[in-house]
Write a protein that holds these residues in place. Structure first.
Motif, PDB file in Angstrom:
ATOM      1  N   ILE A  62       0.786  -1.207   0.141  1.00  0.00           N
ATOM      2  CA  ILE A  62      -0.035  -0.099  -0.013  1.00  0.00           C
ATOM      3  C   ILE A  62       0.758   1.317   0.109  1.00  0.00           C
ATOM      4  O   ILE A  62       1.916   1.466   0.840  1.00  0.00           O
ATOM      5  CB  ILE A  62      -0.981   0.084   1.206  1.00  0.00           C
ATOM      6  N   SER A  63       0.423   2.301  -1.044  1.00  0.00           N
ATOM      7  CA  SER A  63       1.260   3.419  -0.904  1.00  0.00           C
ATOM      8  C   SER A  63       0.034   4.454  -0.441  1.00  0.00           C
ATOM      9  O   SER A  63      -1.110   4.415  -0.786  1.00  0.00           O
ATOM     10  CB  SER A  63       1.691   3.986  -2.243  1.00  0.00           C
ATOM     11  N   PHE A  64       0.495   5.533   0.317  1.00  0.00           N
ATOM     12  CA  PHE A  64      -0.537   6.399   0.970  1.00  0.00           C
ATOM     13  C   PHE A  64       0.185   7.844   1.043  1.00  0.00           C
ATOM     14  O   PHE A  64       1.288   7.925   1.131  1.00  0.00           O
ATOM     15  CB  PHE A  64      -1.185   6.037   1.930  1.00  0.00           C
ATOM     16  N   GLY A 143       1.600  11.084  -0.927  1.00  0.00           N
ATOM     17  CA  GLY A 143       1.388   9.803  -1.501  1.00  0.00           C
ATOM     18  C   GLY A 143       1.600   9.850  -3.208  1.00  0.00           C
ATOM     19  O   GLY A 143       1.282   8.643  -3.649  1.00  0.00           O
ATOM     20  N   LYS A 144       2.228  10.673  -3.485  1.00  0.00           N
ATOM     21  CA  LYS A 144       2.209  10.767  -4.976  1.00  0.00           C
ATOM     22  C   LYS A 144       3.474  10.406  -5.613  1.00  0.00           C
ATOM     23  O   LYS A 144       3.510   9.722  -6.693  1.00  0.00           O
ATOM     24  CB  LYS A 144       1.921  12.214  -5.443  1.00  0.00           C
ATOM     25  N   HIS A 145       4.548  10.790  -5.090  1.00  0.00           N
ATOM     26  CA  HIS A 145       6.001  10.438  -5.568  1.00  0.00           C
ATOM     27  C   HIS A 145       6.565   9.511  -4.636  1.00  0.00           C
ATOM     28  O   HIS A 145       6.810   8.384  -5.204  1.00  0.00           O
ATOM     29  CB  HIS A 145       6.963  11.930  -5.733  1.00  0.00           C
ATOM     30  N   ARG A 146       7.174   9.679  -3.629  1.00  0.00           N
ATOM     31  CA  ARG A 146       8.087   8.649  -2.956  1.00  0.00           C
ATOM     32  C   ARG A 146       7.234   7.469  -2.640  1.00  0.00           C
ATOM     33  O   ARG A 146       7.897   6.238  -2.966  1.00  0.00           O
ATOM     34  CB  ARG A 146       8.704   9.457  -1.468  1.00  0.00           C
ATOM     35  N   ALA A 147       6.189   7.644  -1.780  1.00  0.00           N
ATOM     36  CA  ALA A 147       5.310   6.446  -1.539  1.00  0.00           C
ATOM     37  C   ALA A 147       5.042   5.198  -2.773  1.00  0.00           C
ATOM     38  O   ALA A 147       5.233   4.317  -2.678  1.00  0.00           O
ATOM     39  CB  ALA A 147       4.419   6.558  -0.618  1.00  0.00           C
ATOM     40  N   GLN A 152       5.767   0.679  -6.026  1.00  0.00           N
ATOM     41  CA  GLN A 152       5.595   0.007  -7.371  1.00  0.00           C
ATOM     42  C   GLN A 152       7.141  -0.829  -7.568  1.00  0.00           C
ATOM     43  O   GLN A 152       6.938  -2.105  -8.097  1.00  0.00           O
ATOM     44  CB  GLN A 152       5.440   1.348  -8.375  1.00  0.00           C
ATOM     45  N   LEU A 153       8.191  -0.383  -7.219  1.00  0.00           N
ATOM     46  CA  LEU A 153       9.711  -0.844  -7.072  1.00  0.00           C
ATOM     47  C   LEU A 153       9.439  -2.146  -6.426  1.00  0.00           C
ATOM     48  O   LEU A 153      10.198  -3.223  -6.911  1.00  0.00           O
ATOM     49  CB  LEU A 153      10.602   0.077  -6.996  1.00  0.00           C
ATOM     50  N   LEU A 154       9.140  -2.024  -5.219  1.00  0.00           N
ATOM     51  CA  LEU A 154       9.121  -3.188  -4.190  1.00  0.00           C
ATOM     52  C   LEU A 154       8.078  -4.268  -4.990  1.00  0.00           C
ATOM     53  O   LEU A 154       8.741  -5.357  -4.737  1.00  0.00           O
ATOM     54  CB  LEU A 154       8.589  -2.728  -3.005  1.00  0.00           C
ATOM     55  N   GLY A 155       7.045  -3.864  -5.219  1.00  0.00           N
ATOM     56  CA  GLY A 155       6.267  -5.079  -6.146  1.00  0.00           C
ATOM     57  C   GLY A 155       6.764  -5.642  -6.973  1.00  0.00           C
ATOM     58  O   GLY A 155       6.745  -6.988  -7.179  1.00  0.00           O
ATOM     59  N   GLU A 156       7.668  -4.960  -7.923  1.00  0.00           N
ATOM     60  CA  GLU A 156       8.370  -5.522  -9.144  1.00  0.00           C
ATOM     61  C   GLU A 156       9.424  -6.568  -8.620  1.00  0.00           C
ATOM     62  O   GLU A 156       9.562  -7.806  -9.216  1.00  0.00           O
ATOM     63  CB  GLU A 156       8.754  -4.445 -10.346  1.00  0.00           C
ATOM     64  N   ARG A 157       9.974  -6.054  -7.668  1.00  0.00           N
ATOM     65  CA  ARG A 157      11.151  -6.788  -7.234  1.00  0.00           C
ATOM     66  C   ARG A 157      10.611  -8.067  -6.579  1.00  0.00           C
ATOM     67  O   ARG A 157      11.253  -9.246  -6.804  1.00  0.00           O
ATOM     68  CB  ARG A 157      12.127  -6.318  -6.223  1.00  0.00           C
ATOM     69  N   LEU A 158       9.538  -8.054  -5.426  1.00  0.00           N
ATOM     70  CA  LEU A 158       9.047  -9.231  -5.208  1.00  0.00           C
ATOM     71  C   LEU A 158       8.335 -10.249  -6.191  1.00  0.00           C
ATOM     72  O   LEU A 158       8.558 -11.265  -5.924  1.00  0.00           O
ATOM     73  CB  LEU A 158       7.908  -8.795  -4.021  1.00  0.00           C
TER      74      LEU A 158
END
Length: 265
Positions: A62-64, A143-147, A152-158
């Motif tokens: 979750i990003s927020f 919640g627009k840039h960093r999170a 998104q990067l974490l999800g791709e890696r996992l």
């Protein structure tokens, strides 16, 4: 329930147990298979690795934005990362203001921020613990840039490591949040919507005052120059006054131009 399993079918049996109950710990898995706790933890760790032996568990990412959450309370998750102070705001890169963390350029900017790559590596290690989490949340100011980019990067890696992942970006679609300036406590944050320069006419109000103050200096010097000329003052007096009058006139003309705001630069 205790199951006696041979070495040949122990892995298949453990996989079936975890599919039925993903929350089993290594010790519980060992007791269910009638093996030692250490063997159960090792087996759980192997099944939580990559490949088809992964249990049927989906990890929610979750990003927020804290400024969009009521009372800035983060969403419920097994682990919440607040990166507002940990990672600098990438909004200083003006070319990403209208983009969000789903865009590859924003992801590159965030990933290049000191500490971002290490945080992603740490979250991957956490996600792959034997009794791994079911949800991870990352929050920044809006919640627009960093999170958004980090999740998104974490999800791709996992996913690349064989994990089943669901991603939810709660606030990435909202306008960028402008936080209150220093000394403005109690002031609600505003949204960075499309801005129209001098929308309130403030520049127009400031221009007459600037023009009047500039004309004042020019008028004083001009009067002195006229007095000197009428009294036939020598050149060492009239020439400097004439130069000063010219400088004052130029300064007055420059003051007639409206001041530039920060958004004009």
């Amino acid at each position: 329930m205790t199951i006696t399993a041979t070495n040949a079918n122990r892995t298949d049996t453990a996989r079936a147990l975890l599919a039925a109950n993903p929350e089993l710990t290594g010790a519980e898995l060992g007791r269910a298979l009638n093996v030692s706790d250490r063997c159960g933890r090792q087996l759980l760790h192997e099944l939580n690795g990559t490949g088809e032996g992964k249990p049927a568990r989906t990890l929610m990412l979750i990003s927020f934005g804290y400024l969009h959450q009521p009372g800035e309370v983060p969403p419920a998750a097994d682990r919440v990362e607040d990166v507002r102070e940990r990672l600098r705001d990438p909004a200083a890169a003006r070319d990403i203001l209208d983009l969000d963390g789903l865009h590859p350029h924003v992801q590159q900017v965030v990933l290049a921020t000191p500490g971002a790559a290490e945080l992603i590596d740490n979250l991957i290690e956490y996600a792959e613990l034997p009794a791994g989490p079911r949800s991870i949340a990352v929050g920044c100011s809006g919640g627009k840039h960093r999170a958004c980019a980090l999740i998104q990067l974490l999800g791709e890696r996992l996913r690349g490591r064989g994990h089943r992942v669901t991603i939810e970006h709660r606030h990435a679609h909202l306008p960028r949040v402008l936080t209150p300036t220093a000394g403005g406590s109690g002031t609600a944050p505003t949204l960075d919507v499309a801005r129209e320069p001098d929308r309130d006419g403030s520049k127009a109000r400031r221009t007459p005052a600037r023009a009047v103050s500039g004309f004042g200096l020019f008028g004083v010097v001009l009067v002195l120059l006229l007095i000197a000329a009428l009294s036939s003052a020598p050149a060492p007096i009239t020439v400097p006054l004439a130069v000063l009058a010219m400088v004052a006139l130029i300064a007055w003309v420059l003051r007639l131009a409206p001041p530039r705001s920060r958004t004009d630069r």
